[in-house]
Design an enzyme around this catalytic site. Structure first.
Site, mmCIF file in Angstrom:
data_model
loop_
_atom_site.group_PDB
_atom_site.id
_atom_site.type_symbol
_atom_site.label_atom_id
_atom_site.label_comp_id
_atom_site.label_asym_id
_atom_site.label_seq_id
_atom_site.Cartn_x
_atom_site.Cartn_y
_atom_site.Cartn_z
ATOM 1 N N GLU A 116 -15.572 -11.412 -36.325
ATOM 2 C CA GLU A 116 -15.268 -12.740 -36.856
ATOM 3 C C GLU A 116 -14.321 -12.564 -38.041
ATOM 4 O O GLU A 116 -14.648 -11.855 -38.998
ATOM 5 C CB GLU A 116 -16.552 -13.456 -37.291
ATOM 6 C CG GLU A 116 -17.407 -13.899 -36.108
ATOM 7 C CD GLU A 116 -18.764 -14.485 -36.511
ATOM 8 O OE1 GLU A 116 -19.243 -15.390 -35.834
ATOM 9 O OE2 GLU A 116 -19.347 -14.004 -37.507
ATOM 10 N N HIS A 169 -15.891 -9.664 -40.238
ATOM 11 C CA HIS A 169 -17.317 -9.511 -39.958
ATOM 12 C C HIS A 169 -17.550 -8.777 -38.645
ATOM 13 O O HIS A 169 -17.371 -9.331 -37.570
ATOM 14 C CB HIS A 169 -17.998 -10.890 -39.940
ATOM 15 C CG HIS A 169 -19.473 -10.822 -39.770
ATOM 16 N ND1 HIS A 169 -20.159 -11.529 -38.813
ATOM 17 C CD2 HIS A 169 -20.404 -10.096 -40.430
ATOM 18 C CE1 HIS A 169 -21.440 -11.242 -38.900
ATOM 19 N NE2 HIS A 169 -21.617 -10.384 -39.866
ATOM 20 N N ASN A 199 -24.070 -15.662 -36.652
ATOM 21 C CA ASN A 199 -25.301 -15.638 -37.442
ATOM 22 C C ASN A 199 -25.864 -17.023 -37.662
ATOM 23 O O ASN A 199 -27.083 -17.201 -37.761
ATOM 24 C CB ASN A 199 -25.069 -14.931 -38.776
ATOM 25 C CG ASN A 199 -24.978 -13.428 -38.591
ATOM 26 O OD1 ASN A 199 -25.290 -12.919 -37.521
ATOM 27 N ND2 ASN A 199 -24.543 -12.723 -39.604
ATOM 28 N N SER A 229 -22.222 -11.294 -44.156
ATOM 29 C CA SER A 229 -22.679 -12.075 -43.008
ATOM 30 C C SER A 229 -22.894 -13.529 -43.383
ATOM 31 O O SER A 229 -22.932 -14.388 -42.512
ATOM 32 C CB SER A 229 -24.025 -11.552 -42.510
ATOM 33 O OG SER A 229 -23.954 -10.183 -42.280
HETATM 34 N N1 LIG Z 1 -27.084 -5.101 -40.775
HETATM 35 C C1 LIG Z 1 -26.374 -5.867 -39.960
HETATM 36 O O1 LIG Z 1 -26.740 -6.029 -38.780
HETATM 37 C C2 LIG Z 1 -25.100 -6.515 -40.443
HETATM 38 C C3 LIG Z 1 -24.194 -7.004 -39.495
HETATM 39 C C4 LIG Z 1 -22.970 -7.525 -39.934
HETATM 40 C C5 LIG Z 1 -22.712 -7.595 -41.302
HETATM 41 N N2 LIG Z 1 -23.628 -7.139 -42.201
HETATM 42 C C6 LIG Z 1 -23.263 -7.210 -43.632
HETATM 43 O O2 LIG Z 1 -22.786 -5.925 -44.022
HETATM 44 C C7 LIG Z 1 -23.084 -5.694 -45.388
HETATM 45 C C8 LIG Z 1 -23.870 -4.400 -45.517
HETATM 46 O O3 LIG Z 1 -25.128 -4.550 -44.848
HETATM 47 P P1 LIG Z 1 -25.945 -3.288 -44.303
HETATM 48 O O4 LIG Z 1 -26.964 -3.806 -43.389
HETATM 49 O O5 LIG Z 1 -25.000 -2.231 -43.835
HETATM 50 O O6 LIG Z 1 -26.660 -2.802 -45.655
HETATM 51 P P2 LIG Z 1 -27.321 -1.389 -45.969
HETATM 52 O O7 LIG Z 1 -28.350 -1.647 -47.013
HETATM 53 O O8 LIG Z 1 -27.719 -0.691 -44.728
HETATM 54 O O9 LIG Z 1 -26.114 -0.545 -46.603
HETATM 55 C C9 LIG Z 1 -25.495 -0.848 -47.830
HETATM 56 C C10 LIG Z 1 -24.881 0.417 -48.416
HETATM 57 O O10 LIG Z 1 -24.117 0.090 -49.573
HETATM 58 C C11 LIG Z 1 -24.280 1.105 -50.524
HETATM 59 N N3 LIG Z 1 -23.940 0.593 -51.853
HETATM 60 C C12 LIG Z 1 -24.704 -0.183 -52.659
HETATM 61 N N4 LIG Z 1 -24.017 -0.408 -53.807
HETATM 62 C C13 LIG Z 1 -22.806 0.200 -53.717
HETATM 63 C C14 LIG Z 1 -21.693 0.336 -54.570
HETATM 64 N N5 LIG Z 1 -21.702 -0.238 -55.774
HETATM 65 N N6 LIG Z 1 -20.649 1.063 -54.156
HETATM 66 C C15 LIG Z 1 -20.655 1.640 -52.961
HETATM 67 N N7 LIG Z 1 -21.690 1.556 -52.087
HETATM 68 C C16 LIG Z 1 -22.762 0.844 -52.467
HETATM 69 C C17 LIG Z 1 -25.733 1.504 -50.364
HETATM 70 O O11 LIG Z 1 -25.946 2.811 -50.882
HETATM 71 C C18 LIG Z 1 -25.914 1.435 -48.853
HETATM 72 O O12 LIG Z 1 -25.648 2.660 -48.229
HETATM 73 C C19 LIG Z 1 -23.844 -6.916 -45.873
HETATM 74 O O13 LIG Z 1 -22.937 -7.799 -46.480
HETATM 75 C C20 LIG Z 1 -24.396 -7.508 -44.591
HETATM 76 O O14 LIG Z 1 -24.622 -8.872 -44.672
HETATM 77 C C21 LIG Z 1 -24.791 -6.575 -41.806
#
Ligand SMILES: NC(=O)c1ccc[n+]([C@@H]2O[C@H](COP(=O)([O-])OP(=O)(O)OC[C@H]3O[C@@H](n4cnc5c(N)ncnc54)[C@H](O)[C@@H]3O)[C@@H](O)[C@H]2O)c1
Length: 596
Positions: free
Chosen positions: A154, A142, A192, A121
């Site tokens: 995005e 994204h 964002n 993000s």
């Molecule tokens: N939460 C949101 O609203 C949102 C929206 C758009 C983008 N994002 C982006 O998406 C990405 C993930 O965010 P999220 O909120 O889903 O996080 P999250 O913490 O909910 O999930 C992350 C997952 O990655 C796994 N993980 C960690 N290390 C790993 C590895 N080495 N190999 C495989 N899996 C691994 C974890 O076990 C976890 O299940 C981030 O870059 C975030 O910025 C988040």
């Protein structure tokens, strides 16, 4: 010919990853879904099946389609399972070093032609890409939360991303039924960059006890028509993820203080209060992962009795003024059964207001929303006067005269002389300090702000502004009145912009700055906020409706009161106002409305 994607890999099955898996599998694409450990994999599987089961229960997905969808997903621990996919999307936590390590590993495991995408993000896609030997095949895709629902994607290209990779990914988005906007690699991209300053500001309001979580969220939902309030949204995003995004945006985006995470966020993350996913964030949820909010110690007692506790009885209401707001407010009180005395500056003005109230009530009758008898009863409750002396025995006065401090102060001084003791004196000002008006009387404890929204008969929100001298009794009375009017009253402190304008206008101003910097177009920015965040209007649509002059004036007030450098009005906004492009009312603002 666009490249065919028959199998994709998703790394990380958390909040975003599990949703992204669903998006691909729903559209007939095989998915290899990868996690770091067996328990994490199991959590991801549960999230996916939970989401698809809900879609079946809601009748949005046939059971056999769900089964086919789940059959397309192959779950595995470790990146090695991704050796033959066409595209990988990474959705692991928002840490640059972690993402770089994963991309280096993906570069080794995946075929040379595989496209490697990140769902980051806020981190630099370019910095992630240089961890591989194929930066030209690295791109940002994204998705928005929840990925199966939100239409926007995005697409982030770096300076080295190959044009055909961009085109292939754009075609893929279309196949997934998404709308894409393609942009360069800048912190926070479009949505964002515009969203997180607002979210952080809302957390700051909560932290400083400016308003309660329920009131902050209700204000933005009901005042702006947003699908959810900022604190509920933070819980959905995940506070750890939100913290990392803010922190990165602060460091990458020019150290704008508005992106420096509010200290409370860090404390909540450290305490394990991560939002919905951990079952507790700003709100408490039924269980981890559940969207159902349950009451906790901070939940207000919303019973009628609690609301009315200490409130004074109000039967007769005076409304001073003859403009749009006064007219709407007279109608609202009369319809709710109050006896109303309208005071204007002359019989002619009274006749005009009376006509306007009648027209509006008649519209209600024509639309079948109001019975004729109720219209007549409402009109029968209103009396018309051109002198303040008739307010001697009312229980509440609502002032809605011109937005000029000297005029309002003089009026309140007169009301102080005329009205009986114990009357609640309310101002509808949207930008002046309520305390200034209160101090024009000898009874500041009885003065409160009642900020109605336009059009008052329709908008469900009233901001109830309490100054440092407003008594609890006065606040309770104002709350009870809002409830009796069928409005949601949110209580806040006496600061410029109250809740809604303070949170809304800096975001609109930021959108203007983004346009001014040529990062994106007005159309794409409007798209991003509507399709990525579910806003009813994009920022430029809204600015043209509100009026650029009004928006500039509010933004100037906010800047002057808070001295926040990030609140300085965008020069482009000032120029448009100077040029007389004020929005729809002059047929030209950010867009040309002359043909409509
Ligand atoms: N939460 C949101 O609203 C949102 C929206 C758009 C983008 N994002 C982006 O998406 C990405 C993930 O965010 P999220 O909120 O889903 O996080 P999250 O913490 O909910 O999930 C992350 C997952 O990655 C796994 N993980 C960690 N290390 C790993 C590895 N080495 N190999 C495989 N899996 C691994 C974890 O076990 C976890 O299940 C981030 O870059 C975030 O910025 C988040």
């Amino acid at each position: 010919m666009a490249r065919e994607f028959s199998t994709v890999g998703v790394v990380g099955l958390g909040t975003m990853g599990a949703g992204i898996v669903e998006v691909f599998a729903r559209n007939g694409i095989d998915v290899v879904a990868v996690e770091i450990s067996e328990p994490a994999l199991e959590r991801g599987r549960v999230t996916l099946t939970g989401s698809t089961d809900r879609a079946v229960a809601k009748g949005k997905l046939a059971p056999e389609d769900r089964d086919a969808l789940l059959d397309r997903v192959h779950f595995a621990v470790g990146l090695d399972a991704l050796h033959s996919v066409d595209l990988v999307i990474e959705a692991v936590p928002e840490h640059l070093d972690l993402k770089q390590r994963i991309f280096a590993e993906l570069d080794r495991v995946c075929r040379p032609e595989t496209i490697l995408a990140t769902n980051t993000s806020s981190l630099s896609v370019t910095e992630i890409s240089v961890a591989t030997t194929r930066p030209n095949q690295v791109i940002g895709i994204h998705f928005f939360n929840p990925a199966p629902v939100m239409k926007l994607v995005e697409v982030v290209r770096t300076v080295v991303t190959a044009p055909e990779v961009v085109a292939d990914v754009e075609a893929l988005c279309a196949r997934l039924g998404k709308v894409d906007v393609t942009i360069n690699d800048r912190a926070g991209f479009i949505a964002n960059a515009l969203l997180f300053g607002y979210l952080n500001h809302a957390v700051g309001m909560f932290e400083s006890h400016y308003a309660t979580r329920e009131d902050i969220d209700a204000a933005m939902k009901l005042g702006c028509g947003l699908p959810m309030g900022p604190l509920a949204l933070m819980d959905l995003i995940g506070l750890d993820t939100a913290y990392e995004i803010l922190d990165t945006m602060y460091r990458r985006g020019g150290r704008d203080r508005r992106h420096a995470p509010v200290p409370l966020l860090k404390q909540m993350v450290t305490a394990g209060l991560l939002g919905r996913k951990s079952g507790r964030g700003f709100y408490t949820y039924e269980r981890p992962g559940s969207p159902v909010v349950v009451p906790d110690e901070a939940t207000p007692l919303a019973t009628e009795a609690a609301l009315a506790d200490g409130a004074r009885a109000i039967a007769k209401v005076g409304v001073v003024g003859s403009g749009t707001m006064a007219t709407g407010i007279i109608e609202v009180f009369a319809k709710a059964g109050y006896e109303v005395i309208s005071v204007t500056r002359g019989a002619e003005k009274s006749a005009k207001v009376c006509e306007a109230v009648k027209t509006s009530l008649n519209k209600g009758v024509v639309r079948g929303k109001l019975a004729e008898a109720d219209r007549d009863a409402a009109l029968g409750r209103i009396s018309w006067s051109a002198t303040l002396d008739h307010l001697a025995d009312v229980d509440l006065v609502v002032e809605a005269v011109v937005e000029e401090l000297s005029v309002k102060k003089a009026l309140f001084a007169s009301l102080d002389e005329i009205c009986k003791p114990g009357v609640v004196l309310a101002t509808t000002t949207s930008s002046l300090p309520v305390i200034d008006v209160a101090m024009a009387t000898h009874r500041p404890a009885d003065v409160v702000g009642l900020h109605f929204f336009n059009p008052a008969p329709i908008m469900p929100l009233v901001e109830l502004v309490r100054t440092i001298r407003t008594s609890p009794e006065t606040t309770a009375t104002a709350r009870a009145v809002c409830a009796a009017l069928g409005k949601t009253g949110v209580v806040c402190g006496d600061r410029s912009g109250f809740i809604v304008n303070a949170l809304l206008f800096p975001y609109l101003n930021d959108a203007v700055k983004m346009l001014e910097a040529s990062y994106s177009t007005a159309d794409d920015i409007d798209h991003a906020m509507k399709l990525g965040c579910g806003y009813p209007m994009g920022p430029f649509e809204l600015l043209d409706v509100v009026g650029l002059d009004v928006s500039l004036a509010i933004q100037r007030e906010l800047y002057l009161e808070l001295r926040e450098p990030g609140f300085a009005p965008a020069p482009l906004l000032e120029h448009l106002v100077t040029a007389g492009y004020l929005g729809r009312k002059t047929r030209r603002g950010f867009r040309d409305h002359s043909h409509r």
